[in-house]
Design an enzyme around this catalytic site. Structure first.
Site, PDB file in Angstrom:
ATOM      1  N   CYS A   1       0.829  -1.198   0.000  1.00 52.85           N
ATOM      2  CA  CYS A   1       0.000   0.000   0.000  1.00 52.85           C
ATOM      3  C   CYS A   1       0.872   1.260   0.000  1.00 52.85           C
ATOM      4  O   CYS A   1       1.888   1.308   0.682  1.00 52.85           O
ATOM      5  CB  CYS A   1      -0.933   0.087   1.197  1.00 52.85           C
TER       6      CYS A   1
ATOM      7  N   ARG B   1       4.072  -0.485  -4.844  1.00 52.37           N
ATOM      8  CA  ARG B   1       3.849  -1.040  -3.503  1.00 52.37           C
ATOM      9  C   ARG B   1       2.532  -1.794  -3.400  1.00 52.37           C
ATOM     10  O   ARG B   1       2.306  -2.527  -2.448  1.00 52.37           O
ATOM     11  CB  ARG B   1       3.838   0.098  -2.476  1.00 52.37           C
TER      12      ARG B   1
ATOM     13  N   TRP C   1      -2.920  -2.692  -1.563  1.00 54.32           N
ATOM     14  CA  TRP C   1      -2.652  -4.126  -1.735  1.00 54.32           C
ATOM     15  C   TRP C   1      -3.484  -4.797  -0.659  1.00 54.32           C
ATOM     16  O   TRP C   1      -3.197  -4.671   0.523  1.00 54.32           O
ATOM     17  CB  TRP C   1      -1.150  -4.400  -1.522  1.00 54.32           C
TER      18      TRP C   1
ATOM     19  N   ASN D   1      -2.076   1.689   5.899  1.00 53.98           N
ATOM     20  CA  ASN D   1      -1.248   0.574   5.443  1.00 53.98           C
ATOM     21  C   ASN D   1      -0.960  -0.273   6.670  1.00 53.98           C
ATOM     22  O   ASN D   1      -0.533   0.259   7.687  1.00 53.98           O
ATOM     23  CB  ASN D   1       0.048   1.173   4.861  1.00 53.98           C
ATOM     24  N   GLY D   2      -1.227  -1.575   6.598  1.00 55.92           N
ATOM     25  CA  GLY D   2      -0.974  -2.434   7.756  1.00 55.92           C
ATOM     26  C   GLY D   2      -2.194  -3.264   8.087  1.00 55.92           C
ATOM     27  O   GLY D   2      -3.120  -3.368   7.276  1.00 55.92           O
TER      28      GLY D   2
ATOM     29  N   GLU E   1      16.927 -18.171  -7.672  1.00 55.53           N
ATOM     30  CA  GLU E   1      16.540 -16.801  -8.012  1.00 55.53           C
ATOM     31  C   GLU E   1      16.008 -16.737  -9.452  1.00 55.53           C
ATOM     32  O   GLU E   1      15.040 -16.026  -9.731  1.00 55.53           O
ATOM     33  CB  GLU E   1      17.738 -15.861  -7.800  1.00 55.53           C
TER      34      GLU E   1
ATOM     35  N   LYS F   1      12.288 -15.416 -10.454  1.00 55.86           N
ATOM     36  CA  LYS F   1      12.025 -14.312 -11.397  1.00 55.86           C
ATOM     37  C   LYS F   1      10.974 -14.728 -12.419  1.00 55.86           C
ATOM     38  O   LYS F   1      10.075 -13.967 -12.741  1.00 55.86           O
ATOM     39  CB  LYS F   1      13.305 -13.919 -12.160  1.00 55.86           C
TER      40      LYS F   1
ATOM     41  N   GLU G   1       7.442 -15.004 -10.781  1.00 60.24           N
ATOM     42  CA  GLU G   1       6.889 -13.714 -10.367  1.00 60.24           C
ATOM     43  C   GLU G   1       6.256 -12.957 -11.518  1.00 60.24           C
ATOM     44  O   GLU G   1       5.190 -12.391 -11.372  1.00 60.24           O
ATOM     45  CB  GLU G   1       8.004 -12.813  -9.810  1.00 60.24           C
TER      46      GLU G   1
ATOM     47  N   HIS H   1      16.295 -36.736  -7.114  1.00 61.03           N
ATOM     48  CA  HIS H   1      15.460 -37.208  -6.012  1.00 61.03           C
ATOM     49  C   HIS H   1      14.039 -36.649  -6.098  1.00 61.03           C
ATOM     50  O   HIS H   1      13.473 -36.251  -5.098  1.00 61.03           O
ATOM     51  CB  HIS H   1      16.108 -36.827  -4.672  1.00 61.03           C
TER      52      HIS H   1
ATOM     53  N   LYS I   1       6.040  -4.709  -4.002  1.00 58.53           N
ATOM     54  CA  LYS I   1       7.487  -4.519  -3.897  1.00 58.53           C
ATOM     55  C   LYS I   1       7.958  -4.635  -2.458  1.00 58.53           C
ATOM     56  O   LYS I   1       9.004  -5.197  -2.174  1.00 58.53           O
ATOM     57  CB  LYS I   1       7.834  -3.131  -4.451  1.00 58.53           C
TER      58      LYS I   1
HETATM   59  C1  G6P Z   1       8.850  -8.865  -1.834  1.00 60.39           C
HETATM   60  C2  G6P Z   1       9.430  -8.449  -3.160  1.00 60.39           C
HETATM   61  C3  G6P Z   1      10.710  -9.233  -3.424  1.00 60.39           C
HETATM   62  C4  G6P Z   1      11.689  -9.049  -2.287  1.00 60.39           C
HETATM   63  C5  G6P Z   1      11.062  -9.416  -0.943  1.00 60.39           C
HETATM   64  C6  G6P Z   1      11.954  -8.985   0.214  1.00 60.39           C
HETATM   65  O1  G6P Z   1       8.374 -10.161  -1.918  1.00 60.39           O
HETATM   66  O2  G6P Z   1       8.495  -8.660  -4.209  1.00 60.39           O
HETATM   67  O3  G6P Z   1      11.302  -8.769  -4.631  1.00 60.39           O
HETATM   68  O4  G6P Z   1      12.809  -9.838  -2.510  1.00 60.39           O
HETATM   69  O5  G6P Z   1       9.813  -8.748  -0.782  1.00 60.39           O
HETATM   70  O6  G6P Z   1      12.025  -7.580   0.208  1.00 60.39           O
HETATM   71  P1  G6P Z   1      13.193  -6.713   0.812  1.00 60.39           P
HETATM   72  O7  G6P Z   1      12.794  -5.308   0.508  1.00 60.39           O
HETATM   73  O8  G6P Z   1      13.213  -6.996   2.287  1.00 60.39           O
HETATM   74  O9  G6P Z   1      14.457  -7.119   0.157  1.00 60.39           O
END
Ligand code: G6P
Length: 612
Positions: free
Chosen positions: A2, A27, A75, A101-102, A485, A489, A492, A508, A607
């Site tokens: 948010c 956000r 969000w 937000n929260g 990773e 990606k 996501e 396995h 984010k």
């Molecule tokens: C969210 C984002 C990710 C990020 C994670 C941790 O899930 O979409 O891209 O890696 O949070 O965020 P931070 O800001 O703590 O690295």
């Protein structure tokens, strides 16, 4: 999670608030809304499911004049994303307007209490309960500031909030508990936001609220207090980046821009920190705890998401080159499992945003248990950066695309710097290898550019595989976290199911999935794991899987085993995850765009995850 914007000042504020919300959309973006105090002293609220531009297209905003307002991009946590659940939320009388937000954890109890007092509700949100609770206290005390304070003392949970009151129209009250909030001091204006991105075009002078604090913002000034009514003095801080850095600069997406920025970003991470003459690394922000780190009995790395993947690589590097037992923990798990922290333990916290709720809570738990805490953070002045005992900024610059790219590689570089700093001091890394690594760091940005310059080659592979339903990513040693990773990606941003695995572990279980429709991405650098990786490729080939390899530039042998090859320049093994990550970022980017996905704002993600 948010985005919040608020404005009070001498300009018409609607455009400014909308502009700020657009910058914060990364956000959260499932609904948006604004509340503006108009020239007749009424609060007009407009809100809509969807993105900010849908809100804009729905209403004739131009007619709306006013110098005080709040806005929100959401969000969803409580209540599905729809027009009614969008913020601002009002109390039953329409007097109070609130963006939040929260999560208010005890909202059900508070709602029952208010219902018994005759209050009624129209949305499913916890925020509407809080708006009514503020109105309830305002009715009793006829004092807005006191009403907010009394309401917040009843609340359990987290909030960053901005609230307006039609009966006291000269102010916005903001408060923070667990969700970031700050305000910028312009000339004859103050802009409130959950994030500097909405403030930077107006001013660089900002004040961050701390947990348990609230501020009364007026046209001619502000005052900060705790919610226990103690006055607070807070220094003004200077934002350290410019507006251009948070704009797309001609790229189609932030994600593409941020992938391409990596050579420069990495340079910013190590600039001025390595003495290339003697291999010594100096990280100013952690000098005060350097001895604690070097003599650590154990290092525990805590993070979420992509930052956790960087942490896993940190574990591999610290154990290999520093011989310090290291564990990497998901922040959300660490805090709830009664972790063992003993004297001499160091906790490294990695976070791009510096605001992730679970990471912050785990950090506080680690501090409570007596660990020395060290941050590896991107966002300057963020909550985590301020909470740790010491820390190093990765200096990746603002990262707006939801899928983290440059922050990941810069987190890796920071971990490498810490590894070299410890390894040299402890003598666990030879001077010869230290020299090799630092010499390679010097040329790393150019090698990254070589990969970036070939990015059009990836489009063809992306077209081939854009309709695949599953992907497997395999790597060994330092490149196992890179496989994790790479898979993250793809998931996501393209919504294709993908899994990362240690290449040998694939036997396995995941091997059962292999058939002629299954693309398997192998990270296969020419290092000590190479022969083993080739055997793993053979195992997949025998079952007709499609092989995509990330291979070293001059490796011709790999041609015999690959259907598609993405080449990267040769480098030292500790640096190879940085280079190998880039083709994987491009692969997911081009697959997602070929599928027509919204790369910068993938569905359901945010984010910065500021709720648990
Ligand atoms: C969210 C984002 C990710 C990020 C994670 C941790 O899930 O979409 O891209 O890696 O949070 O965020 P931070 O800001 O703590 O690295």
């Amino acid at each position: 999670m948010c985005g919040i914007v608020g404005y009070i000042g001498n300009r018409d504020c609607l455009g400014l608030i909308i502009d700020g919300l657009k910058r914060l959309e990364y956000r959260g973006y499932d609904s948006a809304g604004v509340a503006i105090l108009n020239e007749d002293g009424e609060i007009n609220i407009f809100k809509k499911k969807g993105k900010v531009k849908e809100l804009e297209s729905q209403f004739d905003f131009k007619k709306l004049k006013g110098h005080t307002g709040i806005g929100h991009t959401r969000w969803a946590t409580h209540g599905e994303p729809n027009d009614i659940n969008a913020h601002p939320q009002s109390d039953m009388t329409g007097n109070i307007s609130l963006v939040h937000n929260g999560i208010i954890e005890n909202f059900k109890t508070l709602k029952r209490k208010l219902e018994n007092e005759g209050y009624t509700f129209t949305s499913d949100t916890d925020t509407e309960v809080l708006a009514n609770l503020i109105q309830y206290h305002f009715k009793q005390k006829n004092d807005f500031e006191l009403a907010v304070r009394l309401a917040l003392t009843e609340v359990e949970g987290t909030y960053g909030l901005a609230v307006m009151n039609r009966s006291e129209p000269d102010k916005i009250i903001i408060a923070r508990m667990g969700s970031p909030l700050m305000f910028g001091l312009g000339k004859d204006e103050i802009i409130v936001s959950s994030d500097a991105a909405a403030i930077i075009n107006i001013t660089k002078n900002v004040i961050y609220l701390e947990d348990g604090e609230m501020a009364v913002i007026k046209f001619d000034g502000f005052k900060i207090k705790t919610i226990k009514d103690e006055e607070i003095y807070r220094e003004v801080m200077k934002l350290d980046y410019d507006l251009e850095e948070i704009e797309k600069s001609g790229f189609d997406h932030y994600m593409l821009k941020e992938i391409c920025e990596q050579p420069e970003a990495i340079q910013n991470t190590y600039r001025g920190r390595i003495n290339f003459g003697n291999g010594e690394v100096k990280l100013g922000g952690i000098e005060s705890v350097k001895d604690d780190i070097i003599n650590a009995r154990k290092i525990i790395i805590i993070a979420c998401g992509t930052a956790w993947h960087a942490g896993l690589l940190g574990e591999y590097m610290l154990e290999e080159y520093c011989r310090i037992p290291t564990e990497v923990e998901y922040a959300s798990e660490f805090r709830y499992r009664n972790p063992i922290i003993e004297k001499g333990d160091v906790v490294l916290v990695i976070s791009q945003s510096g605001e992730t709720a679970d990471t912050m809570a785990a950090l506080k738990e680690a501090k409570r248990l007596g660990a020395v805490t060290v941050g590896i953070v991107n966002s300057v002045g963020s909550s985590i950066a301020r909470e740790v005992d010491a820390g190093t900024y990765i200096h990746a610059g603002p990262e707006i695309g939801v899928a983290s790219t440059k922050a990941f590689t810069c987190q890796l570089m920071s971990l490498i710097l810490i590894t070299l700093m410890i390894g040299k001091s402890k003598g666990t890394i030879s001077e010869k290898e230290l020299k090799e690594i630092t010499e390679e760091i010097k040329v790393l940005p150019d090698k990254m550019k070589e990969i970036i310059n070939k990015r059009n080659d990836y489009k063809f592979i992306a077209e081939e595989f854009k309709d695949s339903r599953n992907f497997l990513y395999l790597g060994r040693g330092f490149n196992f976290p890179v496989a994790l990773e790479g898979a993250l990606k793809l998931k996501e941003i393209s919504y294709i199911h993908a899994e990362g695995y240690p290449a040998a572990e694939m036997k396995h279980g995941p091997i059962a999935l292999i058939d002629e429709n299954m693309p398997v991405v192998f990270i296969a650098p020419k290092d000590k794991t190479y022969d083993k990786i080739i055997s793993n490729i053979e195992e997949i080939k025998a079952r007709k899987g499609k092989i995509i390899t990330i291979a070293t530039q001059d490796d011709n042998e790999i041609n015999n085993y690959s259907d598609y090859i993405l080449r990267v320049p040769k480098t030292h093994p500790i640096l190879s995850p940085i280079l190998n990550s880039i083709p994987l970022q491009f692969l997911s980017y081009y697959i997602a765009t070929a599928r027509g996905c919204n790369v910068d704002q993938p569905r359901n993600l945010a984010k910065s995850v500021t709720v648990e």
